[in-house]
Scaffold this active site. Structure first.
Site, short mmCIF file in Angstrom:
data_model
loop_
_atom_site.label_atom_id
_atom_site.label_comp_id
_atom_site.label_asym_id
_atom_site.label_seq_id
_atom_site.Cartn_x
_atom_site.Cartn_y
_atom_site.Cartn_z
N CYS A 462 0.84 -1.13 -0.16
CA CYS A 462 0.34 0.35 -0.01
C CYS A 462 0.92 1.46 0.23
O CYS A 462 1.11 1.75 0.71
CB CYS A 462 -0.86 0.18 1.08
N GLU A 463 1.68 0.92 -1.26
CA GLU A 463 2.89 2.63 -1.50
C GLU A 463 2.44 2.63 -2.47
O GLU A 463 3.04 2.10 -3.52
CB GLU A 463 3.38 1.97 -0.75
#
Ligand SMILES: Cc1ncc(COP(=O)(O)O)c(C=O)c1O
Length: 550
Positions: A462-463
């Site tokens: 989640c980046e």
């Protein structure tokens, strides 16, 4: 690898037959006629290349293993040239070790251009072996690092053999890849160690290195660490004048100094470790101060060290080597000159140049001979490559878990994204440096796909910066690559993850760490590091304690 064979040889012909050539004698004449085989009368000589055709020229990369490469060579020529014994193409031949031309006695119109590049990360055995890839994934799952013992040994031997000057002690910069199994291999190849932390020192000791074989270069320093190193007899390479003072307090009588020669060079500005903008080392204009502080603390400076960057241009490396040798002359107790590492590796076949080992080795040995003559004695030559030994030894296997598209806007035509179950937590180099890593996908059903498309390969974190295919500018610009259609379940093989990937891994997003497998020289597969677990992730939390009473 260069193999000499007689022009008529049944063994060779039978090997060609095994590699799929129905008419070995015709094939041999085709190679001879195009300069791939060439040698003194009665002998033909061929370098074993992995070839591909580009811009009308055969580009060939010298690689390790004769039978494997012979098969690849044959296949490439058959596929790409629609095997015709009479083909004629222009030739320039360069070997990995020697830039002299091969086949140059042929008329230019009959030469084949053979660009030979060594230490190519895409030469990892798994990068081209779909069956073995699928077997490994079946047995060990993903994400998994797979390291190749033969590659590490071959690279280590090439460094060892390219320097004639003695005494010579290459050190492995173990920050590149610090797993014990790899340290063992490197030790067996006769390398010593360059360590950057006390834990790296301990890991090297546990892998069987002797204290006298370990050299410590750390930017930070504490009295406790220095005292431990001094007690163990490990030579400390001070990178600041404050460190020399601290080392004096730790009771040392000898040290080495990391000097910043005032300029550096790296594959990008983040891997350049010399010049005014680099934090590393003692700036060359402060040598007098460093010498006085060492003398005041009763420390002899027995070593001079410089390391100018990682992924360096070799002509800059050799130039700065001369500057380092000039600086070294100012230390009368000199026993060691350590010229660092940073040797280039081919990540991108189309852009990167290999290491001209022979020319580099000869130039370095000649300088050391001259240096010894000038100072009237021999000193120990040391270097400390990390990447060169291990970058090509590792691939990262992951699984395509989603394939999705975005619509066009004013800046792009939209993208096809493949999401794989790994990310910058297992190879941070693309996001950190804009580094290029060769990637291919193995169809899970074993059936090749007819249609190719451009894809952006992105990680599962989640980046938003968790993308593997980005431009070298390192501003996060996407650089889609064309692959045969990728489907969920296909296996991504990412090459070049032997250096600074596993050793820079993290548990970001609380992802478990991958397993690491070693392909031993015998071909046997060994788990050298098991997959991480939730318990591993939480262990230190579970062992935390309340110390309010103390
Ligand atoms: C002091 C020192 N020596 C050696 C190395 C190894 O460099 P490479 O892995 O590029 O050979 C590094 C890398 O950063 C370094 O800082």
């Amino acid at each position: 690898m260069l193999v000499r064979i007689p022009s008529r040889n049944h063994r060779f012909d039978s090997r060609l037959r095994q590699a799929g050539v129905a008419t070995p004698s015709l094939f041999r004449s085709a190679l001879l006629g195009n300069g791939l085989l060439n040698g003194p009368s009665g002998q033909v000589e061929y370098a074993v290349y992995d070839c591909h055709l580009r811009d009308g020229l055969i580009r060939a990369t010298e690689t390790g293993e004769e039978p494997r490469i012979l098969a690849v060579l044959v296949k490439s020529l058959q596929d790409q040239l629609h095997f015709n014994p009479n083909f004629h193409l222009p030739v320039v031949a360069r070997s990995r070790h020697n830039s002299s031309l091969r086949g140059s006695n042929l008329p230019p119109s009959q030469r084949v251009t053979v660009m030979i590049k060594g230490n190519r990360v895409s030469d990892h055995p798994l990068y081209r072996d779909d069956q073995l890839t699928l077997q490994i994934v079946e047995k060990y799952h993903t994400p998994t690092y797979v390291f190749d013992e033969k590659t590490v040994r071959m690279n280590a031997r090439e460094i060892m053999n390219s320097i004639a000057y003695r005494p010579f002690h290459p050190r492995y910069a173990c920050k590149a890849l610090t797993i014990g199994a790899i340290l063992n291999i490197v030790r067996e190849e006769g390398f010593w160690i360059d360590a950057s932390s006390i834990n790296e020192v301990d890991r090297a000791l546990r892998a069987g290195f002797k204290a006298a074989e370990i050299y410590y270069t750390g930017e930070g320093a504490t009295l406790e660490v220095y005292s431990t190193l001094v007690q163990r007899g490990i030579l400390v390479n001070c990178t600041s004048i404050d460190q020399i003072r601290l080392l004096g307090r730790a009771g040392a009588t000898r040290c080495s100094l990391r000097l910043n020669p005032g300029e550096g060079h790296g594959a990008n500005h983040k891997t350049n470790t010399g010049g005014p903008s680099s934090k590393h080392g003692i700036y060359f204009t402060q040598i007098d101060d460093a010498r006085s502080v060492a003398a005041e603390n009763g420390i002899k400076v027995v070593g001079v060290h410089s390391h100018i960057g990682s992924g360096t241009d070799l002509s800059r490396w050799l130039f700065i080597k001369d500057k380092t040798l000039e600086m070294a002359k100012r230390f009368p107790d000199l026993e060691i000159v350590n010229l660092g590492g940073g040797f280039p590796v081919i990540y991108d076949d189309d852009k990167d140049d290999g290491m001209p080992l022979e020319g580099w080795g000869n130039a370095l040995s000649a300088s050391m001979d001259e240096f010894s003559r000038q100072i009237g004695r021999k000193v120990d030559l040391q270097i400390e490559p990390g990447r060169f030994l291990v970058a090509g030894s590792g691939v990262l296997l992951a699984e395509a878990q989603a394939v999705k598209t975005t619509d066009p806007d004013e800046r792009s035509a939209g993208y096809n994204f493949v999401i794989v179950n790994t990310g910058l937590n297992h190879n941070i180099r693309p996001s950190l440096y804009g580094a290029f890593h060769p990637i291919r996908f193995v169809p899970r059903d074993g059936v090749s796909r007819a249609v190719s498309k451009p894809y952006v390969v992105a990680g599962y974190l989640c980046e938003s910066g968790d993308v593997f295919t980005v431009t070298a500018e390192n501003d996060g610009t996407l650089a889609p690559r064309v692959f045969p259609e990728v489907r969920v379940g296909d296996i991504m093989v990412m090459a070049g993850v032997g250096a600074y990937s596993h050793s820079m891994k993290s548990e970001y997003n609380s992802m478990n760490l991958p397993a690491s497998i070693l392909i031993e020289e015998s071909g046997h597969l060994r788990v050298i590091e098991r997959r991480g677990t939730l318990d591993d992730l939480m262990r230190r939390e579970l062992e935390a304690y309340d110390d309010t009473s103390s």
